[in-house]
Design an enzyme around this catalytic site. Sequence first.
Site, short mmCIF file in Angstrom:
data_model
loop_
_atom_site.label_atom_id
_atom_site.label_comp_id
_atom_site.label_asym_id
_atom_site.label_seq_id
_atom_site.Cartn_x
_atom_site.Cartn_y
_atom_site.Cartn_z
CD GLN A 94 -6.54 70.55 125.31
OE1 GLN A 94 -5.72 69.47 124.87
NE2 GLN A 94 -5.90 70.99 125.53
CG HIS A 127 -8.90 60.31 128.66
ND1 HIS A 127 -8.27 59.41 128.97
CD2 HIS A 127 -8.32 61.06 129.19
CE1 HIS A 127 -7.26 59.02 129.08
NE2 HIS A 127 -6.92 60.51 129.83
CE LYS A 193 -0.15 57.29 128.16
NZ LYS A 193 -1.31 57.05 127.43
NE ARG A 195 -0.45 60.88 125.10
CZ ARG A 195 -0.71 60.32 124.62
NH1 ARG A 195 0.22 60.43 123.38
NH2 ARG A 195 -1.02 59.08 124.75
CG ASP A 222 -5.56 52.56 127.30
OD1 ASP A 222 -6.28 53.63 128.68
OD2 ASP A 222 -4.39 53.32 127.23
CB THR A 230 -0.18 53.81 124.87
OG1 THR A 230 -0.23 55.58 124.38
CG2 THR A 230 -0.89 53.81 126.43
C1 R5P Z 1 -4.70 58.68 126.77
O1 R5P Z 1 -3.92 58.54 128.18
C2 R5P Z 1 -5.70 57.42 126.56
O2 R5P Z 1 -5.92 56.79 128.08
C3 R5P Z 1 -4.62 55.97 125.84
O3 R5P Z 1 -3.95 55.68 126.65
C4 R5P Z 1 -4.16 57.08 124.42
O4 R5P Z 1 -5.28 57.94 124.22
C5 R5P Z 1 -3.81 56.20 123.82
O5 R5P Z 1 -3.81 56.99 122.97
P1 R5P Z 1 -1.77 56.28 121.80
O6 R5P Z 1 -3.38 55.11 121.27
O7 R5P Z 1 -2.31 57.70 120.34
O8 R5P Z 1 -1.20 55.95 122.83
#
Ligand code: R5P
Length: 299
Positions: A94, A127, A193, A195, A222, A230
């Site tokens: 956040q 992050h 990506k 979201r 990641d 993701t």
């Molecule tokens: C955010 O963009 C991070 O780099 C990860 O890609 C994200 O936290 C992954 O979240 P999830 O597993 O819920 O897709």
Amino acid sequence: MIIFGGSAGETLAVRTSLLTGMKLGKVKRQSFPDGEQYLKIEEDIKGQDVALIHPLGGRPDQLIMEYLLTIDALKSASPKSISVVVPYLAYARQDARFHPGEPLSFHLVAKLLEGAGIDRIFTIDVHLQRVPSLKEVFKIPATNLTAVPYIAEYINRIYQPKNPIVVGPDDESEQWAKVAAAKIKTDYAVLSKTRFSSTEVKVKVKGGESVNVKGRDAIIIDDIISTGNTIVEAANLVRKEGARKIYVGCTHPVLSLNALPLMYSNHIEGVVGTDTFAGPISFVSVAPVIAEALTSKKK
Ligand code: R5P
């Protein structure tokens, strides 16, 4: 230097102490009947450098309070300096007010950690997306370490992927994909990506680009796996593009909801994470990363 582990960092503190030969400090922790936390530093740290290893995963709010109490207790015992290692920094995602009325959680948590009165902070693969550097949120020396070379080395050694390519599922993952690819001496590709919500994402090949995965094993890298959506989106895409086997590595295996069964039921061969967020796929330890940072002469 004397090393202390927070309640979620005890194993990491032991491992780091074993690697560095640094003494492990004792802390007594209890809960009051009303749920409030009590702790006591049971070590003479006067005039000594101390390091606290304190991941914030799993029960972040309780761990932030424990952190504040621990730093206050450490400070009252007059150490020479306090370094903290927060291997998983909760609330970092956040990092903007996406909608009016929202808090700026990353900045607030950084202020709380720093404001407790520490000399320097280390995080691991935090992050960093809309905040480009830790310098934007901390005034004290702040270093972002990485566990990615260890993760890439582990996947390469255990699974022995054939003609591997590293794949980052979104723009910000390029920083980790690049490091993983360099470690195992191969190339990398980065996907795009979008979201839609905390559980809904769509991963696509970037406009005008192609991913060179045909007949190759893909290693998706990641920082965090939370719901696993993701990774599953990226895996399905590279499979459609002709990838052979798919392996996944991340630093922080948060694994919320049914992330692990979701990934394995989507034909991902292996998923590897670290102990910044200890759990069932924490096969790689970040203790060597922490040990190197704490013993480095570089300031
Ligand atoms: C955010 O963009 C991070 O780099 C990860 O890609 C994200 O936290 C992954 O979240 P999830 O597993 O819920 O897709």
